[in-house]
Design a protein around this motif. Structure first.
Motif: not given
Length: 215
Positions: A150-159, A167-175, A177-184
């Motif tokens: 359980k607790n399985v979800h995508y590690a390759s995409q966010t909304p 080099p920017l791996r882990g940079t995600a974007f809020a709805p 457009g604000t960037p934040f560090q994605f917690n893998f």
């Protein structure tokens, strides 16, 4: 039938081919009012000899009730225990003889509505995010090649988008457009266990039951 595609099962109505309702030649049985059906006959093995390649898997012959006399009616409605999935159906069928029994006419009509049920996240068991993850090291770590957890979800995409490599791996974007560090979490291929990204998985947005309205 026989594990073959639906277009290899021939559907007949009173022994006659029914008009296909899809681009692959299959038939939607919901087009036949159930109140007019007397029985269904199923023939497998050897049916293709008489009907051709359409009947490799077999033949389903829907027999209508040609002697239906009087009226039959039905009305029903329901809702799930979760308070969603409202559905209802009303149906009416009837028949009568004429010309001193030389002819018989039958008519039938149905109306059904189903608001459907949302995706897995509308249910307690779905919100636990049970899914398979691929174990690339199964030959050496003593675990199965496919792990159900359980607790399985995508590690390759966010909304809002996610940079998954480089080099920017882990940079995600809020709805907004604000960037934040994605917690893998614990990454297994395209999936991860834990971490951010809850609610984004293989069944996100896939309804448990599709809504429909049918006449």
């Amino acid at each position: 039938m026989r594990g073959l595609d639906a277009n290899r099962t021939l559907v007949l109505v009173d022994g006659h081919r029914f008009v296909p309702t899809s681009n692959v030649g299959t038939v939607d049985l919901s087009l036949i009012p159930t109140f007019l059906v007397e029985r269904a006959e199923v023939v497998t093995g050897g049916a293709s000899a008489a009907w051709g390649s359409d009947a490799v898997a077999g033949v389903v012959n829907i027999i209508l009730d040609h002697k239906l006399t009087g009226l039959r009616g039905e009305a029903q409605a329901g809702i799930s225990e979760e308070g969603d999935g409202y559905n209802m159906k009303v149906a009416l069928g009837g028949g009568t003889s004429f010309a001193d029994g030389a002819g018989h006419i039958i008519l039938g009509a149905e109306y059904s509505y189903d608001e459907g049920v949302g995706d897995n996240y509308t249910r307690d068991w779905g919100r636990e995010e049970w899914w398979f993850v691929t174990n690339p090291n199964f030959a050496t770590n003593g675990q199965p090649a496919r792990i159900w957890t359980k607790n399985v979800h995508y590690a390759s995409q966010t909304p809002g988008g996610l940079i998954a490599t480089g080099p920017l791996r882990g940079t995600a974007f809020a709805p907004d457009g604000t960037p934040f560090q994605f917690n893998f979490g614990e990454v297994w291929g395209d999936d991860q266990i834990g971490g951010d990204g809850y609610g984004i998985g293989s069944w996100t947005g896939v309804n448990i039951r599709q809504p429909h309205e049918r006449v």
